[in-house]
Design an enzyme around this catalytic site. Structure first.
Site: not given
Ligand code: AMP
Length: 285
Positions: A40, A64
């Site tokens: 993040h 979702q």
């Molecule tokens: P989430 O909180 O899981 O919905 O993720 C929020 C954003 O962070 C989304 O765009 C994810 O793709 C991105 N994200 C989550 N994990 C990673 C990671 N390991 N590397 C890069 N981006 C990430």
């Protein structure tokens, strides 16, 4: 850092920020579901570098989740998240709304038609997932009015869906894809990792190891052989349960049936360890 828990307050603050003329009025937006980690933070840092103002939302979006138990056990740690964000030099606006503030008429999804990219992999295994993603992002984009929005390639199919959403809805926002950030052992960082023990996280690094192996063997093995390698490896790792393995065209996300030099391919895995669902992907050529 300023925290907004109500959309009206955020909208007002953004309007007031835009009315000041000493900057370009460009807003970077990083939507998250919290339990923040370095993945993040890489998105947030990029946004801070590229925009005079960054908005980070933390919102576990109920629409979702196709599985209520998964929604229930999704990690939430606002205190720690806010402490991490407070350390950042860029002083983002943080948006931390309640479900009722986002879904004023109940938590229901809009029905989208994203085409063939939504019926495979995550869309196939998580019924209604992308309608939920599309619904919450439509609402959040409407509130935040971002110039650019940042998404991780870890959720590669989601990134494709978001690009499709902005073209379907004609939204004036640039979607920026960001590389996957990994633990030292290769495991893709994920909020869900925080509910695994250290030992389980070590074992889960197998997902990345197998993706690396497929990447190395992509040019020397047939698609059928690659699938077999994955199936066999998972049989030898009973703690990890394979949900799907796909080699797909990076642009259409459709399963590869042959290797074509003009097409870019990517391997995708979804697997569970101790009931925790993890996904990852890797480019193959
Ligand atoms: P989430 O909180 O899981 O919905 O993720 C929020 C954003 O962070 C989304 O765009 C994810 O793709 C991105 N994200 C989550 N994990 C990673 C990671 N390991 N590397 C890069 N981006 C990430």
């Amino acid at each position: 850092m300023v925290i907004y828990t109500q959309k009206d307050a955020l909208i007002q603050a953004l309007q007031s920020w835009k009315s000041q003329s000493q900057h370009s009025r460009e807003i970077g937006f990083v939507p998250t579901m919290g339990a923040l980690h370095q993945g993040h933070l890489s998105l947030i840092q990029k946004s801070i570098e590229e925009n005079p103002l960054t908005v980070v939302s933390i919102f576990v979006n109920p629409t979702q989740f196709n599985d209520p138990a998964d929604l229930e056990k999704y990690p939430r740690n606002h205190e720690k998240d806010l402490a991490v964000l407070n350390q950042l030099e860029g002083k983002p606006f943080v948006f931390l709304p309640e479900v009722s503030d986002i879904y004023t008429n109940g938590a229901v999804s809009e029905d989208f038609n994203f085409g063939p990219i939504e019926t495979v992999m995550e869309g196939k295994f998580r019924n209604g997932h992308f309608n939920g993603v599309g619904t919450v992002l439509t609402k959040l984009f409407d509130i935040v009015t971002p110039t650019r929005a940042y998404f991780g390639e870890k959720d590669f199919q989601q990134l494709a869906i978001v690009k499709k959403l902005t073209s379907l809805k004609n939204l004036p926002v640039q979607i920026v894809g960001c590389p996957i950030v990994r633990e030292k052992n290769g495991l893709a960082m994920s909020s869900r990792n925080s509910i695994l023990s250290q030992k389980d996280r070590e074992e889960a690094a197998f997902i990345y190891q197998i993706l690396k192996e497929i990447q190395e063997k992509f040019h020397t093995h047939t698609l059928g052989q690659l699938k077999e390698i994955v199936a066999e490896q998972f049989l030898q790792n009973p703690n990890l349960e394979l949900e799907y393995f796909e080699i797909a065209d990076e642009d259409t996300l459709q399963t590869a049936t042959e290797k074509n030099k003009t097409i870019r391919y990517r391997a995708f895995i979804a697997a569970r360890i101790k009931g925790v669902r993890l996904i990852d992907n890797i480019p193959l050529n």
